[in-house]
Structures are given as C-alpha cells and as structure tokens.
Motif scaffolding. Structure first.
Motif, mmCIF file in Angstrom:
data_model
loop_
_atom_site.group_PDB
_atom_site.id
_atom_site.type_symbol
_atom_site.label_atom_id
_atom_site.label_comp_id
_atom_site.label_asym_id
_atom_site.label_seq_id
_atom_site.Cartn_x
_atom_site.Cartn_y
_atom_site.Cartn_z
ATOM 1 N N VAL A 174 0.818 -1.209 0.000
ATOM 2 C CA VAL A 174 0.000 0.000 0.000
ATOM 3 C C VAL A 174 0.854 1.263 0.000
ATOM 4 N N SER A 175 1.938 1.273 0.779
ATOM 5 C CA SER A 175 2.723 2.492 0.932
ATOM 6 C C SER A 175 4.217 2.183 0.937
ATOM 7 N N TYR A 176 4.985 3.072 0.359
ATOM 8 C CA TYR A 176 6.439 2.928 0.400
ATOM 9 C C TYR A 176 6.989 3.300 1.776
ATOM 10 N N LEU A 177 6.186 3.903 2.628
ATOM 11 C CA LEU A 177 6.607 4.279 3.971
ATOM 12 C C LEU A 177 6.513 3.114 4.956
ATOM 13 N N SER A 178 5.996 1.983 4.499
ATOM 14 C CA SER A 178 5.890 0.820 5.362
ATOM 15 C C SER A 178 7.270 0.223 5.607
ATOM 16 N N MET A 179 7.379 -0.587 6.644
ATOM 17 C CA MET A 179 8.681 -1.173 6.992
ATOM 18 C C MET A 179 9.084 -2.234 5.975
ATOM 19 N N PRO A 180 10.238 -2.075 5.316
ATOM 20 C CA PRO A 180 10.647 -3.053 4.307
ATOM 21 C C PRO A 180 10.999 -4.406 4.902
ATOM 22 N N GLU A 181 11.424 -4.437 6.170
ATOM 23 C CA GLU A 181 11.831 -5.708 6.759
ATOM 24 C C GLU A 181 10.671 -6.680 6.943
ATOM 25 N N LEU A 182 9.433 -6.219 6.762
ATOM 26 C CA LEU A 182 8.294 -7.132 6.841
ATOM 27 C C LEU A 182 8.282 -8.105 5.667
ATOM 28 N N GLU A 183 8.920 -7.736 4.590
ATOM 29 C CA GLU A 183 8.987 -8.600 3.407
ATOM 30 C C GLU A 183 10.248 -9.455 3.381
ATOM 31 N N TRP A 184 11.203 -9.200 4.280
ATOM 32 C CA TRP A 184 12.447 -9.950 4.288
ATOM 33 C C TRP A 184 12.218 -11.384 4.727
ATOM 34 N N GLN A 185 13.004 -12.277 4.174
ATOM 35 C CA GLN A 185 12.891 -13.689 4.525
ATOM 36 C C GLN A 185 13.244 -13.924 5.993
ATOM 37 N N TYR A 186 14.243 -13.200 6.484
ATOM 38 C CA TYR A 186 14.685 -13.385 7.866
ATOM 39 C C TYR A 186 14.289 -12.212 8.760
ATOM 40 N N GLY A 187 13.243 -11.497 8.409
ATOM 41 C CA GLY A 187 12.804 -10.344 9.191
ATOM 42 C C GLY A 187 12.390 -10.714 10.603
ATOM 43 N N TYR A 188 11.639 -11.793 10.752
ATOM 44 C CA TYR A 188 11.144 -12.219 12.064
ATOM 45 C C TYR A 188 12.295 -12.606 12.990
ATOM 46 N N ILE A 189 13.204 -13.422 12.482
ATOM 47 C CA ILE A 189 14.330 -13.854 13.309
ATOM 48 C C ILE A 189 15.269 -12.682 13.589
ATOM 49 N N SER A 190 15.361 -11.728 12.671
ATOM 50 C CA SER A 190 16.200 -10.550 12.898
ATOM 51 C C SER A 190 15.680 -9.718 14.061
ATOM 52 N N VAL A 191 14.377 -9.536 14.121
ATOM 53 C CA VAL A 191 13.792 -8.773 15.232
ATOM 54 C C VAL A 191 14.034 -9.503 16.544
ATOM 55 N N TRP A 192 13.886 -10.812 16.559
ATOM 56 C CA TRP A 192 14.153 -11.583 17.775
ATOM 57 C C TRP A 192 15.608 -11.467 18.199
ATOM 58 N N MET A 193 16.516 -11.504 17.238
ATOM 59 C CA MET A 193 17.938 -11.393 17.562
ATOM 60 C C MET A 193 18.263 -10.012 18.131
ATOM 61 N N ILE A 194 17.650 -8.971 17.583
ATOM 62 C CA ILE A 194 17.856 -7.619 18.113
ATOM 63 C C ILE A 194 17.369 -7.540 19.555
ATOM 64 N N ILE A 195 16.205 -8.116 19.829
ATOM 65 C CA ILE A 195 15.657 -8.098 21.190
ATOM 66 C C ILE A 195 16.565 -8.861 22.149
#
Length: 67
Positions: free
Chosen positions: A29-50
């Motif tokens: 819908v928007s280019y302002l949305s978070m690109p990492e939502l489409e990344w293959q490892y986006g979910y695990i990346s957020v967990w690793m950051i936490i």
C-alpha cells in the motif's frame, strides 16, 4: 525497588519493539511501510535484536554491580 526498576528497564524496550511490529503494515500500500516485513529473515532478525539488547543491558547492569 532497585530490582523492580531493573526488571522494568529490561522489559520496556522489547515491549515497544513488538508493539510497533504488531501493528498491521502493508508494504504493497505504501512505500513508507517497513521493508523488513517482506524480508525472509525479518522475524528472526527482530528476535535477535531483542535478545542482543536484553543481553547487553544485563551485562551493563552486572558490570556496574546493579544486579
């Protein structure tokens, strides 16, 4: 009181991060949305950051003899 403050300090940043990622973003819908939502490892990346953030805070508190 010190222990409760440290527990709150550890849990507030991850709560904020999962709160932001819990919102419904649609990258199509928007280019302002978070690109990492489409990344293959986006979910695990957020967990690793936490996990790294919590580990860093625990090391910091331990180093300063707060826990």
């Amino acid at each position: 009181m010190k222990v409760l403050t440290i527990i709150a300090t550890i849990f507030i940043p991850p709560t904020f991060i999962v709160g932001v990622y819990g919102m419904n973003f649609n990258p199509q819908v928007s280019y302002l949305s978070m690109p990492e939502l489409e990344w293959q490892y986006g979910y695990i990346s957020v967990w690793m950051i936490i996990v790294l953030m919590i580990t860093g805070m625990l090391i910091f508190f331990k180093k300063h003899k707060w826990i």
